[in-house]
Design a protein around this motif. Structure first.
Motif, short mmCIF file in Angstrom:
data_model
loop_
_atom_site.label_atom_id
_atom_site.label_comp_id
_atom_site.label_asym_id
_atom_site.label_seq_id
_atom_site.Cartn_x
_atom_site.Cartn_y
_atom_site.Cartn_z
N LYS A 1 0.85 -1.23 -0.26
CA LYS A 1 -0.08 -0.10 0.08
C LYS A 1 0.89 1.26 -0.01
N LYS A 2 1.74 1.20 0.85
CA LYS A 2 2.81 2.46 0.89
C LYS A 2 3.46 2.70 -0.35
N ALA A 3 3.89 1.58 -0.95
CA ALA A 3 4.72 1.69 -2.19
C ALA A 3 3.82 2.08 -3.41
N LEU A 4 2.56 1.56 -3.29
CA LEU A 4 1.57 2.15 -4.59
C LEU A 4 1.26 3.66 -4.44
N LYS A 5 1.10 3.94 -3.14
CA LYS A 5 0.72 5.48 -2.84
C LYS A 5 1.70 6.48 -3.25
N LYS A 6 2.95 5.94 -2.84
CA LYS A 6 4.20 6.75 -3.02
C LYS A 6 4.29 6.94 -4.66
N VAL A 7 4.12 5.96 -5.39
CA VAL A 7 4.29 6.02 -7.00
C VAL A 7 3.17 6.76 -7.45
N LEU A 8 2.00 6.55 -6.93
CA LEU A 8 1.09 7.33 -7.72
C LEU A 8 1.07 8.70 -7.43
N THR A 9 1.44 9.12 -6.19
CA THR A 9 1.37 10.37 -5.75
C THR A 9 2.65 11.12 -6.51
N ASP A 10 3.82 10.62 -6.72
CA ASP A 10 5.02 11.09 -7.46
C ASP A 10 4.71 11.21 -8.95
N ILE B 1 -6.08 8.95 -4.34
CA ILE B 1 -5.30 7.76 -4.23
C ILE B 1 -5.39 6.81 -3.21
N ASP B 2 -5.67 7.40 -1.85
CA ASP B 2 -5.68 6.08 -0.89
C ASP B 2 -7.07 5.40 -1.05
N VAL B 3 -8.24 6.04 -1.61
CA VAL B 3 -9.33 5.27 -1.79
C VAL B 3 -9.13 4.20 -2.93
N ALA B 4 -8.39 4.58 -3.90
CA ALA B 4 -8.19 3.85 -5.08
C ALA B 4 -7.24 2.67 -4.64
N VAL B 5 -6.05 2.86 -4.09
CA VAL B 5 -5.21 1.99 -3.67
C VAL B 5 -5.88 0.86 -2.65
N SER B 6 -6.53 1.52 -1.52
CA SER B 6 -7.35 0.67 -0.67
C SER B 6 -8.24 -0.17 -1.38
N TRP B 7 -8.99 0.29 -2.14
CA TRP B 7 -10.18 -0.66 -2.86
C TRP B 7 -9.09 -1.68 -3.60
N LEU B 8 -8.08 -1.32 -4.35
CA LEU B 8 -7.38 -2.37 -5.08
C LEU B 8 -6.69 -3.50 -4.10
N LEU B 9 -6.25 -3.35 -3.19
CA LEU B 9 -5.60 -4.25 -2.22
C LEU B 9 -6.65 -4.96 -1.51
N ASP B 10 -7.71 -4.52 -1.27
CA ASP B 10 -8.97 -5.08 -0.51
C ASP B 10 -9.41 -6.16 -1.41
N GLU B 11 -9.52 -5.56 -2.86
CA GLU B 11 -10.00 -6.76 -3.65
C GLU B 11 -9.16 -7.65 -4.12
N ARG C 1 -20.77 -5.17 -13.36
CA ARG C 1 -20.58 -3.58 -13.38
C ARG C 1 -19.18 -3.42 -13.07
N ASN C 2 -18.62 -2.35 -13.34
CA ASN C 2 -17.23 -1.89 -12.95
C ASN C 2 -17.41 -1.40 -11.49
N MET C 3 -16.76 -2.30 -10.48
CA MET C 3 -16.98 -1.80 -9.01
C MET C 3 -16.05 -0.63 -8.99
N PHE C 4 -14.88 -0.63 -9.69
CA PHE C 4 -13.87 0.49 -9.07
C PHE C 4 -14.32 1.81 -9.41
N ALA C 5 -15.11 1.82 -10.82
CA ALA C 5 -15.71 2.98 -11.23
C ALA C 5 -16.74 3.42 -10.62
N LEU C 6 -17.52 2.53 -10.05
CA LEU C 6 -18.73 2.99 -9.02
C LEU C 6 -18.32 3.50 -7.70
N VAL C 7 -17.37 2.83 -7.14
CA VAL C 7 -16.61 3.37 -5.96
C VAL C 7 -16.02 4.70 -5.96
#
Length: 663
Positions: free
Chosen positions: A583-592, A623-633, A647-653
């Motif tokens: 989670k930390k790695a994904l958030k860091k990369v996406l933020t950058d 970014i936090d919402v997107a990464v959390s959803w991905l890892l939870d899934e 349906r596309n759950m990521f788009a709905l979230v």
């Protein structure tokens, strides 16, 4: 994005070639009035384009992500980083990537080859804890295939990323069909992307071979053999989540013609198989169809190209012949005609811990160039070893070669405009007057000559780019190369090793007169290059028939096993990592990467782009919402609800979050 990359580069190339055509039409010009004009055109052809920046960004983000799990990384090297990549009519040049292992080799483990110390063996006796399970050659030496085959013992995660990136395949662009074929002509992997390829032996349809969902699913199960049921469920969940992220991003950005993107062309069959309702319970019935190797819709016919029988030559498309090529070699070669090509070389390396031998002597050598501060900087930089057989008495299974890529990049940055100009001129000559000798005299050889001549050249000449100084320095480099060839001795710039050892005398006798002729009249040869670039030509490469067979095997595989294996390996590799670290790695990369992402989608006015463009707080929350959803899934092993599969759950979230925070 790849289509955009290609368009950006092609536009820049064509504008530079147009200027060359205008220059070539001026027949009445002498050396001193034309040499700088030509150089200006060459500089235009070497000017960095948006795709150069993209490639560096991609490597930066991959390295940033991998840094959370170890020391593995990647970087752009070679002429792209040195800003001397010459883009030609039909050839957009090479991208060189270093794939750097997270394991460093202590210099105490290096055993230098006698009389050729730029080549080494690695004594692995004290490295067993770093390379668990690796069988040493003769009970002593580290096997070089750890690098050449990018083994998991040396590359934990970058190996899987590399496999995804370097798959040989064919994709449709807006107006073209691109084919990537692995040439393997350098250490590591060399991929050449051909646009509008015509090759009877390829014999493929314009559209990608139809894939069989049942066979793809069988391959998924085969690649998951030995995994626990829970791991298998997590694997499917992870793959579904990743595909949902991609599709959801396209929905949120209202992207058009998404099915035409390289991602969808490559991975849609796999996504379809994964999303098949009974994937987790049983294999769908498979009805494999035998691939047709001939089609009325082929890109080419046998009349489009000359037969490969009797064709000889090197990899370079302009090469006219090779007297050493045997009839059997010719029969094992295939001709590919194309409109233009781009090459990508992926070079796996081990970083060294400590300074290689002989570097102290290099540092203390008397010289006019480079400046002392640059010498010190290079001395303190990182060095590598790459898997490469020695020039003489090779032992392919244990030979490594010292690689000074960082030092070469620093040398390039320290060069004056005059030095860079001469390198561009030499590259232009390699593509014209010296085209038949580029595998004997490589760009690396020529750059080495430039380094040596620069050391002895007065600073005043290097720093003042006049017509006379350019021609004088160019002729000095040409003369230096002739002398080295006549002595059959060109010394490595950093390590005392003869780079010409093993060159056949017959080759030297052919090359030397040509260089002497160029030295007498460099402008005439450069004008010939300009004329060639301003006229339409048929471009072709000669490639091994075995590579065509490899491509056919993958292209016509209805079960898409290469794609399946690479995706499964990638997801499995990261499942072993801690969820919070991921989670930390994904958030860091996406933020950058947000500024770069916004720039790449600047035509989009979607809600998610608006959110990412606003306050740092809102950007962080998105970014936090997107990464959390991905890892939870990805870690969800429960069966999904039937309605959620449609349906596309990521788009709905994300829509729900954006609606509550933007309005």
């Amino acid at each position: 994005m790849a289509s955009k990359d290609m368009c950006d580069e092609t536009t820049g190339i064509l504008s530079s070639i147009d200027r060359l055509e205008e220059m070539a039409s001026k027949d009445l010009c002498n050396e001193t009035t034309c040499i700088l004009d030509l150089i200006d055109r060459l500089e235009g052809m070497a000017k960095p384009v948006p795709n150069d920046r993209r490639q560096k960004k991609y490597c930066k983000y991959i390295s940033l992500f991998l840094s959370h799990f170890g020391q593995e990384r990647c970087m752009v090297a070679g002429s792209t980083n040195e800003k001397t990549r010459l883009r030609l009519n039909g050839d957009e040049g090479d991208f060189d990537y270093l794939i750097i292992s997270g394991i460093s080799i202590p210099i105490e483990c290096l055993e230098y080859k006698k009389n050729l110390p730029c080549f080494v063996y690695v004594n692995g006796s004290t490295l067993k804890t770093l390379f668990k399970g690796v069988q040493l050659i003769d009970g002593k030496y580290l096997p070089s295939d750890l690098l050449s085959e990018i083994k998991p013992e040396a590359f934990k995660h970058s190996r899987n990323i590399h496999k995804i990136v370097t798959q040989m395949d064919s994709t449709r662009g807006r107006d073209t069909l691109r084919v990537s074929i692995d040439h393997k002509i350098k250490p590591g992997l060399s991929l050449v992307h051909y646009s509008n390829p015509k090759c009877p032996e390829l014999s493929m349809e314009q559209n990608k071979q139809k894939k069989d969902t049942g066979q793809i699913k069988q391959n998924i199960e085969k690649n998951l053999e030995g995994d626990s049921d829970e791991s298998k469920k997590m694997m499917y969940s992870g793959a579904k989540a990743l595909s949902s992220i991609v599709e959801g991003w396209e929905i949120l950005n209202k992207s058009r013609d998404t099915e035409k993107t390289i991602f969808h062309q490559t991975y849609d069959p796999l996504i379809k198989a994964i999303n098949c309702e009974d994937t987790l319970h049983q294999a769908c019935p498979s009805n494999p169809k035998k691939p047709r190797l001939e089609s009325s819709n082929d890109l080419s016919t046998y009349n489009d190209l000359p037969s490969t029988s009797g064709v000889s030559g090197k990899l370079n498309n302009e090469s006219q012949g090779d007297e050493h090529t045997s009839v059997n070699d010719v029969d094992d070669q295939v001709t590919i005609q194309y409109s233009y090509k781009t090459s990508k070389d992926f070079i796996p390396v081990f970083p060294l811990k400590g300074k290689p031998e002989y570097l102290d002597k290099w540092q203390n050598r008397k010289r006019n160039w480079p400046p002392t501060n640059v010498v010190t900087d290079i001395y303190n930089s990182e060095f590598f070893v790459v898997a490469k057989p020695a020039l003489v008495e090779p032992s392919k299974d244990i030979d490594f070669c010292l690689a000074c890529n960082i030092g070469e990049i620093k040398l390039a940055k320290a060069m004056t405009q005059l030095q860079r100009n001469v390198i561009l001129i030499i590259k232009a000559l390699q593509k014209s007057a010296l085209r038949n000798y580029t595998e004997i005299l490589t760009t690396f050889h020529w750059k080495t000559a430039v380094y040596w001549v620069s050391e002895k050249t007065e600073t005043q000449i290097l720093e003042h780019r006049t017509e006379d100084n350019v021609l004088k320095f160019l002729r000095n480099v040409l003369e230096y190369m002739v002398n080295c060839l006549c002595k059959n001795d060109l010394q490595h710039y950093f390590v005392p090793s003869n780079l010409f050892v093993g060159i056949h005398k017959d080759d030297i006798h052919k090359i030397v007169p040509k260089i002497v002729e160029i030295k007498k009249n460099p402008m005439e040869n450069l004008k010939n290059f300009a004329k060639e670039q301003s006229t339409d030509q048929v471009h072709f490469d000669i490639v091994p028939r075995s590579k065509i067979r490899e491509f056919q095997k993958m292209h016509y595989d209805p079960g898409d096993n290469v794609v399946v294996e690479s995706v499964v390996s990638l997801i499995r590799g990261f499942f072993t990592e801690n969820k919070e670290v991921m989670k930390k790695a994904l958030k860091k990369v996406l933020t950058d990467a947000v500024p770069f992402l916004i720039e790449e989608t600047k035509d989009s006015n979607s809600q998610i782009i608006q959110a990412l463009s606003r306050t740092d707080s809102l950007k962080s929350n998105v970014i936090d919402v997107a990464v959390s959803w991905l890892l939870d899934e990805m870690h969800n092993t429960k069966a999904p609800k039937v309605e959620d599969c449609k349906r596309n759950m990521f788009a709905l979230v994300m829509k729900k979050f954006l609606t509550g925070n933007l309005f």
